[in-house]
Design a protein around this motif. Structure first.
Motif, mmCIF file in Angstrom:
data_model
loop_
_atom_site.group_PDB
_atom_site.id
_atom_site.type_symbol
_atom_site.label_atom_id
_atom_site.label_comp_id
_atom_site.label_asym_id
_atom_site.label_seq_id
_atom_site.Cartn_x
_atom_site.Cartn_y
_atom_site.Cartn_z
ATOM 1 N N ALA A 20 24.315 75.620 22.901
ATOM 2 C CA ALA A 20 24.548 77.057 22.758
ATOM 3 C C ALA A 20 23.245 77.835 22.815
ATOM 4 O O ALA A 20 23.228 79.013 23.186
ATOM 5 C CB ALA A 20 25.283 77.342 21.455
ATOM 6 N N ALA A 21 22.146 77.181 22.441
ATOM 7 C CA ALA A 21 20.838 77.843 22.551
ATOM 8 C C ALA A 21 20.496 78.094 24.013
ATOM 9 O O ALA A 21 20.099 79.202 24.402
ATOM 10 C CB ALA A 21 19.767 76.986 21.882
ATOM 11 N N ALA A 22 20.669 77.069 24.840
ATOM 12 C CA ALA A 22 20.426 77.241 26.278
ATOM 13 C C ALA A 22 21.407 78.248 26.874
ATOM 14 O O ALA A 22 21.047 79.039 27.758
ATOM 15 C CB ALA A 22 20.546 75.894 26.988
ATOM 16 N N LEU A 23 22.645 78.237 26.390
ATOM 17 C CA LEU A 23 23.653 79.176 26.878
ATOM 18 C C LEU A 23 23.250 80.613 26.552
ATOM 19 O O LEU A 23 23.393 81.516 27.392
ATOM 20 C CB LEU A 23 25.006 78.843 26.252
ATOM 21 N N ALA A 30 21.169 86.519 32.688
ATOM 22 C CA ALA A 30 22.174 87.090 33.592
ATOM 23 C C ALA A 30 22.374 88.582 33.362
ATOM 24 O O ALA A 30 23.176 89.211 34.058
ATOM 25 C CB ALA A 30 23.499 86.354 33.437
ATOM 26 N N GLY A 31 21.654 89.135 32.370
ATOM 27 C CA GLY A 31 21.725 90.577 32.147
ATOM 28 C C GLY A 31 22.593 91.009 30.991
ATOM 29 O O GLY A 31 22.757 92.210 30.742
ATOM 30 N N ALA A 32 23.183 90.052 30.275
ATOM 31 C CA ALA A 32 24.068 90.393 29.163
ATOM 32 C C ALA A 32 23.270 90.665 27.896
ATOM 33 O O ALA A 32 22.158 90.163 27.712
ATOM 34 C CB ALA A 32 25.051 89.256 28.911
ATOM 35 N N GLU A 167 28.534 72.592 30.782
ATOM 36 C CA GLU A 167 27.125 72.953 30.884
ATOM 37 C C GLU A 167 26.938 74.476 30.847
ATOM 38 O O GLU A 167 27.764 75.226 31.395
ATOM 39 C CB GLU A 167 26.513 72.394 32.172
ATOM 40 N N PRO A 168 25.860 74.949 30.200
ATOM 41 C CA PRO A 168 25.638 76.397 30.062
ATOM 42 C C PRO A 168 25.700 77.170 31.380
ATOM 43 O O PRO A 168 26.308 78.239 31.450
ATOM 44 C CB PRO A 168 24.242 76.475 29.430
ATOM 45 N N LEU A 169 25.091 76.641 32.428
ATOM 46 C CA LEU A 169 25.095 77.348 33.706
ATOM 47 C C LEU A 169 26.513 77.485 34.250
ATOM 48 O O LEU A 169 26.884 78.542 34.790
ATOM 49 C CB LEU A 169 24.217 76.605 34.725
ATOM 50 N N VAL A 174 31.496 80.757 35.205
ATOM 51 C CA VAL A 174 32.905 81.039 34.921
ATOM 52 C C VAL A 174 33.072 82.471 34.435
ATOM 53 O O VAL A 174 33.965 83.204 34.885
ATOM 54 C CB VAL A 174 33.459 80.053 33.871
ATOM 55 N N LEU A 175 32.212 82.902 33.526
ATOM 56 C CA LEU A 175 32.304 84.266 33.001
ATOM 57 C C LEU A 175 32.057 85.301 34.091
ATOM 58 O O LEU A 175 32.721 86.348 34.136
ATOM 59 C CB LEU A 175 31.307 84.455 31.861
#
Length: 401
Positions: A20-23, A30-32, A167-169, A174-175
Motif C-alpha cells: 500500500a505504500a508503493a500504491l 498519477a496526479g491524485a 500489484e500497485p501499478l 484499473v482505477l
C-alpha cells in the motif's frame, strides 16, 4: 484520468500493507490527492509516517483523534472522497463492511461515504475461498462495490494460490480505466424498469412470472458505474438497491405504467427490462376466496402496453426493450423493435441453458433500428449490461459502426 481525483486509501492489517505504500506513491504520481486511513492492525506492519510522507497528507488512525475541532473527522473525509480504495482488504474488513459494522476510523468512514468503493482483497488462499468470505464479497458486489481481484502466486503464509494483493501499478491502471468508463454516460439520465409485476386475485393470491429482476438491477448498477443518474422502477424482488441508484418500488402493471410515464419525459436513455403482466384479473376480491366444489374460472383483461406507449411518446429518448422468446428469436425481435418504435432491443432465448429468468448469466441478441445485429454469448448479467449500455451510448452520441 486520476489527475485531481481525491482518493481515500484504506489500509487494513495484513502483510500486504507494505504494498500500500508503493500504491500511495503510484497514485500521487498519477496526479491524485491521497488521504490514508489505517486500521489499528495495519500499524503493526507499516508506520503511519510512511504514508504521511508519501501522500503529503495527514494519516487517519483513530476515530476519536479529531485533528480539526470544527469538523467531524470521519464525515469530513467521507464527503471529501471522489473514490475509496481498500488495499489491502482483509477478510475481517470485508466482513465488517458487508454487515454494516463500524468500530474504527476506516469502517466508520466507509459507512458514511457516497463515493464509489474499490476493494482489493489480500489474504490466505483458503480464507479467500471460505464460504463466509465469498458470501460477504457477493453481498458487496450486489450493492455495487467494485472488486480488484487478487493475483495468484507465493503468499506470505507459504501457500501458493489466489489471494495475493494485485500489484500497485495494475491497481492504478484499473482505477484509470474505471474513471474513463465513468465518462461514457456522464450527465445522462437513465430510467430502467426491472422485475415482475403481481396482479391480485384476492389478498392471498396473485398472478406473476419468474422474473427475479437480476438483469434490470445489473443494468442499473452498470449505468451508474458509467456515470449516469439512474432511476430504477422495480417490481417486487429480493435484491438490494445498487449504490447511488434511485429506486421506486411498484407491485402491479398499472403502478409500473404510472411511474414509467411520469419519469419518462426528462430521461435520455430508457430501458424496459421488467417482465410486466400482459393480463390481470378483471375482478379482484378484498377478502380471501374460500374453496368450493368444482372448477374456478378467472376472467382476464389486458394491461396497458407500457413499452408501446413509451414508443409513441418518444421524442429525444433512446428507448430499449427486452423480449423473452423460445423460437425464431431474430424475427420476433425485429417485429417488436419495429412495432413499438424502439431504438434497440435485447432478445433472450429463455429456452437456452443458463439464460433468462433467475440465472446470474444471460445470452442475448442485440438489435437496433439502425440495423445492427450482434449476438452476445453466455456471460454474467453485469457483463451483458455493460455491453448493452456501451453500444447504446455510442448510438446516442452518433458513433454508429
Amino acid at each position: 484520468m486520476l489527475t485531481g481525483k481525491k482518493i481515500v486509501l484504506g489500509v487494513s492489517g495484513g502483510i500486504a500493507a507494505y504494498k500500500a505504500a508503493a500504491l500511495t506513491s503510484k497514485l500521487v504520481q498519477a496526479g491524485a490527492e491521497v488521504k490514508v486511513i489505517m486500521t489499528p492492525s495495519a500499524k503493526n506492519f507499516v508506520a503511519p509516517t510512511t504514508f504521511q510522507a508519501l501522500s503529503r497528507n495527514p494519516v487517519y488512525t483513530d476515530t476519536f483523534d479529531e485533528q480539526d475541532p470544527s469538523q467531524i473527522q470521519h464525515i469530513d473525509v467521507a464527503d471529501w472522497a471522489d473514490l475509496f480504495l481498500l488495499a489491502p482488504a482483509t477478510a475481517n474488513l470485508i466482513g465488517k463492511l458487508a454487515n454494516g459494522l463500524a468500530d474504527d476510523m476506516l469502517s466508520t468512514t466507509l459507512l458514511a461515504t457516497e463515493a464509489p468503493v474499490y476493494i482489493a482483497p489480500a489474504m490466505n488462499v483458503h480464507m479467500y475461498s471460505h464460504p463466509a468470505v465469498l458470501k460477504n464479497m457477493h453481498q458487496l458486489d450486489q450493492w455495487g462495490f467494485r472488486f480488484i481481484e487478487p493475483g495468484e502466486g507465493y503468499l506470505a503464509c507459504g501457500y501458493v494460490g489466489k489471494g495475493r494483493l494485485e500489484e500497485p501499478l495494475t491497481i492504478v491502471e484499473v482505477l484509470e480505466k474505471e474513471m474513463d468508463k465513468q465518462q461514457l454516460l456522464k450527465g445522462k439520465k437513465v430510467l430502467i424498469s426491472a422485475g415482475p409485476t403481481r396482479e391480485k386475485i384476492d389478498p392471498v393470491r396473485y398472478f406473476t412470472n419468474p422474473s427475479t429482476g437480476k438483469m434490470g438491477y445489473a443494468l442499473a448498477r452498470q449505468a451508474k458505474a458509467l456515470g449516469a443518474e439512474v432511476t430504477l422502477v422495480s417490481g417486487p424482488v429480493n435484491l438490494a438497491t445498487p449504490a447511488g441508484v434511485t429506486r421506486i418500488d411498484v407491485t402491479t402493471a398499472e403502478e409500473m405504467h404510472e411511474q414509467m410515464l411520469t419519469h419518462f419525459p426528462d430521461q435520455d436513455l430508457v430501458i424496459k427490462s421488467a417482465a410486466v403482466a400482459d393480463y390481470r384479473p378483471r375482478i379482484t376480491y378484498d377478502h380471501k376466496m374460500k374453496k368450493s366444489p368444482g372448477d374456478y374460472v378467472v376472467e382476464m383483461e389486458r394491461t396497458r402496453d407500457i413499452l408501446a406507449e413509451l414508443g409513441e411518446r418518444k421524442e429525444h429518448q433512446y428507448l430499449i426493450g427486452f423480449a423473452a422468446e423460445t423460437q425464431e428469436v431474430e424475427r420476433y425481435g425485429r417485429e417488436k423493435l419495429d412495432k413499438k418504435n424502439l431504438d434497440g432491443i435485447v432478445v433472450n432465448n429463455v429456452a437456452d441453458e443458463g439464460a433468462g429468468f433467475g440465472h446470474d448469466t444471460n445470452a442475448s441478441l442485440w438489435m437496433t433500428k439502425s440495423g445492427q445485429v450482434e449476438a452476445f454469448p453466455l456471460m454474467s448479467k453485469d457483463e451483458l449490461a455493460e455491453g448493452i449500455l456501451r453500444r447504446a451510448a455510442k448510438e446516442m452520441s452518433g458513433d454508429v459502426v
